[in-house]
Design a protein around this motif. Structure first.
Motif, PDB file in Angstrom:
ATOM      1  N   ILE A  27       5.261  16.252  15.747  1.00  0.00           N
ATOM      2  CA  ILE A  27       3.948  16.810  15.444  1.00  0.00           C
ATOM      3  C   ILE A  27       3.903  17.256  13.982  1.00  0.00           C
ATOM      4  O   ILE A  27       4.695  18.081  13.553  1.00  0.00           O
ATOM      5  N   GLY A  30       3.098  14.349   8.143  1.00  0.00           N
ATOM      6  CA  GLY A  30       3.178  14.359   6.676  1.00  0.00           C
ATOM      7  C   GLY A  30       4.521  13.875   6.181  1.00  0.00           C
ATOM      8  O   GLY A  30       5.179  13.045   6.822  1.00  0.00           O
ATOM      9  N   MET A  32       7.594  15.065   6.007  1.00  0.00           N
ATOM     10  CA  MET A  32       8.797  15.171   6.852  1.00  0.00           C
ATOM     11  C   MET A  32       8.593  14.509   8.216  1.00  0.00           C
ATOM     12  O   MET A  32       9.471  13.800   8.698  1.00  0.00           O
ATOM     13  N   VAL A  50       2.089  12.698  15.715  1.00  0.00           N
ATOM     14  CA  VAL A  50       0.802  13.394  15.899  1.00  0.00           C
ATOM     15  C   VAL A  50       0.391  14.086  14.604  1.00  0.00           C
ATOM     16  O   VAL A  50       1.223  14.694  13.931  1.00  0.00           O
ATOM     17  N   LEU A  52      -3.364  16.129  12.791  1.00  0.00           N
ATOM     18  CA  LEU A  52      -4.783  16.487  12.950  1.00  0.00           C
ATOM     19  C   LEU A  52      -5.649  15.376  12.380  1.00  0.00           C
ATOM     20  O   LEU A  52      -6.749  15.111  12.834  1.00  0.00           O
ATOM     21  N   ALA A 113       6.709  19.501  12.773  1.00  0.00           N
ATOM     22  CA  ALA A 113       6.847  19.446  11.307  1.00  0.00           C
ATOM     23  C   ALA A 113       5.460  19.622  10.693  1.00  0.00           C
ATOM     24  O   ALA A 113       5.005  18.825   9.853  1.00  0.00           O
ATOM     25  N   ILE A 114       4.799  20.697  11.144  1.00  0.00           N
ATOM     26  CA  ILE A 114       3.458  20.970  10.599  1.00  0.00           C
ATOM     27  C   ILE A 114       3.567  21.980   9.470  1.00  0.00           C
ATOM     28  O   ILE A 114       4.673  22.350   9.075  1.00  0.00           O
ATOM     29  N   VAL A 115       2.461  22.439   8.980  1.00  0.00           N
ATOM     30  CA  VAL A 115       2.416  23.347   7.830  1.00  0.00           C
ATOM     31  C   VAL A 115       3.290  24.585   8.071  1.00  0.00           C
ATOM     32  O   VAL A 115       3.403  25.067   9.203  1.00  0.00           O
ATOM     33  N   PHE A 165      15.589  18.851   9.036  1.00  0.00           N
ATOM     34  CA  PHE A 165      15.894  17.630   8.297  1.00  0.00           C
ATOM     35  C   PHE A 165      15.713  17.869   6.804  1.00  0.00           C
ATOM     36  O   PHE A 165      15.143  18.884   6.393  1.00  0.00           O
TER      37      PHE A 165
HETATM   38  N1  LIG Z   1       8.853  19.100   2.203  1.00  0.00           N
HETATM   39  C1  LIG Z   1      10.143  19.294   2.353  1.00  0.00           C
HETATM   40  O1  LIG Z   1      10.974  19.031   1.449  1.00  0.00           O
HETATM   41  C2  LIG Z   1      10.646  19.847   3.674  1.00  0.00           C
HETATM   42  C3  LIG Z   1      11.986  19.633   4.034  1.00  0.00           C
HETATM   43  C4  LIG Z   1      12.455  20.140   5.258  1.00  0.00           C
HETATM   44  C5  LIG Z   1      11.597  20.846   6.087  1.00  0.00           C
HETATM   45  N2  LIG Z   1      10.288  21.029   5.709  1.00  0.00           N
HETATM   46  C6  LIG Z   1       9.403  21.718   6.660  1.00  0.00           C
HETATM   47  O2  LIG Z   1       8.698  20.729   7.423  1.00  0.00           O
HETATM   48  C7  LIG Z   1       7.384  21.173   7.748  1.00  0.00           C
HETATM   49  C8  LIG Z   1       6.379  20.173   7.220  1.00  0.00           C
HETATM   50  O3  LIG Z   1       6.558  20.048   5.861  1.00  0.00           O
HETATM   51  P1  LIG Z   1       5.986  18.773   5.089  1.00  0.00           P
HETATM   52  O4  LIG Z   1       6.554  18.812   3.717  1.00  0.00           O
HETATM   53  O5  LIG Z   1       6.166  17.546   5.911  1.00  0.00           O
HETATM   54  O6  LIG Z   1       4.419  19.149   5.036  1.00  0.00           O
HETATM   55  P2  LIG Z   1       3.167  18.161   4.886  1.00  0.00           P
HETATM   56  O7  LIG Z   1       2.073  18.998   4.353  1.00  0.00           O
HETATM   57  O8  LIG Z   1       3.574  16.906   4.179  1.00  0.00           O
HETATM   58  O9  LIG Z   1       2.861  17.732   6.401  1.00  0.00           O
HETATM   59  C9  LIG Z   1       2.398  18.665   7.322  1.00  0.00           C
HETATM   60  C10 LIG Z   1       1.410  17.916   8.226  1.00  0.00           C
HETATM   61  O10 LIG Z   1       1.096  18.732   9.339  1.00  0.00           O
HETATM   62  C11 LIG Z   1      -0.252  18.493   9.695  1.00  0.00           C
HETATM   63  N3  LIG Z   1      -0.697  19.627  10.509  1.00  0.00           N
HETATM   64  C12 LIG Z   1      -0.960  20.887  10.101  1.00  0.00           C
HETATM   65  N4  LIG Z   1      -1.299  21.644  11.169  1.00  0.00           N
HETATM   66  C13 LIG Z   1      -1.236  20.830  12.264  1.00  0.00           C
HETATM   67  C14 LIG Z   1      -1.464  21.015  13.659  1.00  0.00           C
HETATM   68  N5  LIG Z   1      -1.840  22.197  14.123  1.00  0.00           N
HETATM   69  N6  LIG Z   1      -1.281  19.966  14.485  1.00  0.00           N
HETATM   70  C15 LIG Z   1      -0.911  18.754  14.011  1.00  0.00           C
HETATM   71  N7  LIG Z   1      -0.687  18.508  12.699  1.00  0.00           N
HETATM   72  C16 LIG Z   1      -0.844  19.543  11.849  1.00  0.00           C
HETATM   73  C17 LIG Z   1      -0.962  18.350   8.371  1.00  0.00           C
HETATM   74  O11 LIG Z   1      -2.162  17.600   8.552  1.00  0.00           O
HETATM   75  C18 LIG Z   1       0.067  17.596   7.531  1.00  0.00           C
HETATM   76  O12 LIG Z   1      -0.153  16.199   7.563  1.00  0.00           O
HETATM   77  C19 LIG Z   1       7.268  22.581   7.154  1.00  0.00           C
HETATM   78  O13 LIG Z   1       7.619  23.514   8.153  1.00  0.00           O
HETATM   79  C20 LIG Z   1       8.328  22.574   6.041  1.00  0.00           C
HETATM   80  O14 LIG Z   1       8.849  23.866   5.784  1.00  0.00           O
HETATM   81  C21 LIG Z   1       9.784  20.549   4.528  1.00  0.00           C
END
Ligand SMILES: NC(=O)c1ccc[n+]([C@@H]2O[C@H](COP(=O)([O-])OP(=O)(O)OC[C@H]3O[C@@H](n4cnc5c(N)ncnc54)[C@H](O)[C@@H]3O)[C@@H](O)[C@H]2O)c1
Ligand SMILES: CCCCCCCCCCCCC[C@H](O)CC(=O)SCCNC(=O)CCNC(=O)[C@H](O)C(C)(C)COP(=O)(O)OP(=O)(O)OC[C@H]1O[C@@H](n2cnc3c(N)ncnc32)[C@H](O)[C@@H]1OP(=O)(O)O
Length: 310
Positions: A27, A30, A32, A50, A52, A113-115, A165
């Motif tokens: 879920i 984005g 990750m 999944v 939004l 892996a949402i916001v 990850f």
């Molecule tokens: N970016 C990195 O380097 C990294 C590395 C490891 C972990 N993370 C963690 O992974 C998570 C995601 O990070 P990211 O960089 O992929 O963010 P991102 O902004 O690229 O992706 C997040 C996605 O979640 C979606 N989203 C938000 N709320 C939602 C909901 N209620 N239901 C379904 N989808 C929803 C958004 O539309 C977006 O596409 C965060 O918790 C972050 O801390 C990030």
């Protein structure tokens, strides 16, 4: 140079994922989530990705296809036909959806892996907890939030853990498997076996802020930004120093741009609030200035460096 041989070895050992998990719902489609979906599918898992936004899902499917092509070129460099089969079969295992509840009905594992926002993660997990099968394991890919605090939203605390990850997921071989206070041994062992099965080297740690890597990265990158802010060295020289002096693939400022300066700021502000006495987590005026100007790094085309729009 990335050791694709290792990925190939992991891939072959992971093609029959030796765990109770066969159906994975990811879920957050984005940066990750798309990588997690890719490594799961290429290891033979059935995946539902999944988000939004269906626009995000379409973009992610495209990037997954491209990245699978990169992996195929390495593993099947002498047999392009097999490589094409690998890509098409992996892509066929990935379905997309915009409704997390229906997408979790058949899941053995849900990876979130949402916001990076505790309230939004709570809302999602509360909804899923009431709908997903009792056996389904929930895991968060959070970078900086507490697994125990996220798990407060669900009843199945014994089946809740962290699967952290690293970016970019298809390349970074590490997976941090986090056991919460109430994660059962069976859940922990299943997550470890699944992580190995999708080709990762798993380490484990307690539910401590930043787990292992980010707990060390946060002060490191923060101090690099302060070094630059004081004018002690140029951004370029700071990054060259750590690449040639410490063998890092990216320098700290390059990495901060790569991960996103807004993410950096979010994590630093969160830890400063939690540990006000820890000066390493003090706010950094230059970081705050760049973020307020919308200079977030690679994703906006400018951070500490300027980037060509892809
Ligand atoms: N970016 C990195 O380097 C990294 C590395 C490891 C972990 N993370 C963690 O992974 C998570 C995601 O990070 P990211 O960089 O992929 O963010 P991102 O902004 O690229 O992706 C997040 C996605 O979640 C979606 N989203 C938000 N709320 C939602 C909901 N209620 N239901 C379904 N989808 C929803 C958004 O539309 C977006 O596409 C965060 O918790 C972050 O801390 C990030
Ligand atoms: C203010 C301070 C306080 C806050 C600080 C907070 C910091 C920490 C928290 C940040 C936020 C969250 C962080 C997260 O929770 C944890 C992390 O993810 S930390 C980041 C970890 N990642 C890294 O450190 C990346 C290091 N960089 C690299 O490994 C490499 O540079 C690279 C990214 C792999 C790119 O490699 P390069 O050689 O430079 O360039 P190439 O483009 O040629 O790629 C090499 C090789 O890899 C393949 N490849 C690259 N990307 C992908 C991909 N997305 N999918 C598949 N394959 C990929 C590519 O095929 C290349 O091989 P080739 O094609 O050339 O054969």
């Amino acid at each position: 140079m990335i050791q694709f041989g290792v990925i190939a070895r992991n891939f072959s050992s992971s093609s029959a994922v030796q765990s109770a998990i066969k159906n994975v719902t990811v879920i957050g489609g984005g940066l990750m989530g798309s990588g997690i979906a890719q490594v799961s599918a290429q290891a033979g898992q059935n995946v539902i990705l999944v988000d939004l936004s269906s626009d995000v899902l379409a973009k992610s499917q495209k990037s997954i296809g491209n990245n699978l092509g990169r992996v195929a070129k390495k593993i099947y460099k002498d047999n392009p036909k097999e490589g094409e089969k690998f890509v098409s079969e992996s892509m066929a295992r990935i379905k997309t959806a915009t409704d997390p509840v229906s997408a979790s009905q058949g899941a053995d594992l849900v990876v979130e892996a949402i916001v990076e926002n505790m309230d939004i993660k709570h809302q999602l997990f509360k909804k899923l907890d009431a709908a997903a099968p009792n056996h389904t394991i929930f895991a968060s890919n959070t970078s900086s939030l507490s697994i125990n605090e996220i798990a407060a939203a669900v009843k199945r605390k014994d089946k809740f853990g962290g699967l952290h990850f690293f970016n970019p997921v298809p390349v970074m071989r590490l997976l941090e498997v986090v056991k919460g206070a109430e994660t059962s041994t069976a859940t922990y062992e299943t997550m470890m076996a699944w992580g190995k099965g999708v080709g990762k080297t798993c380490i484990t740690c307690k539910d401590t802020p930043g787990f292992v890597v980010n707990r060390l990265l946060v002060p490191y990158i923060a101090e690099a930004i302060r070094l630059f802010e004081r004018g002690d060295a140029s951004a370029r020289d700071i990054d060259i120093a750590m690449k040639l002096g410490a063998g890092y693939p990216m320098g700290p400022l390059e990495l901060a741009d790569y991960v996103g300066l807004d993410t950096n700021k979010f994590i630093l502000d969160g830890w400063h609030k939690k540990y006000p006495q820890e000066t390493l987590f003090n706010p950094i005026p230059l970081l705050n200035k760049l973020v307020s100007e919308g200079k977030l790094g690679v994703k906006t085309g400018e951070g500490f460096y300027k980037y060509e729009k892809k």
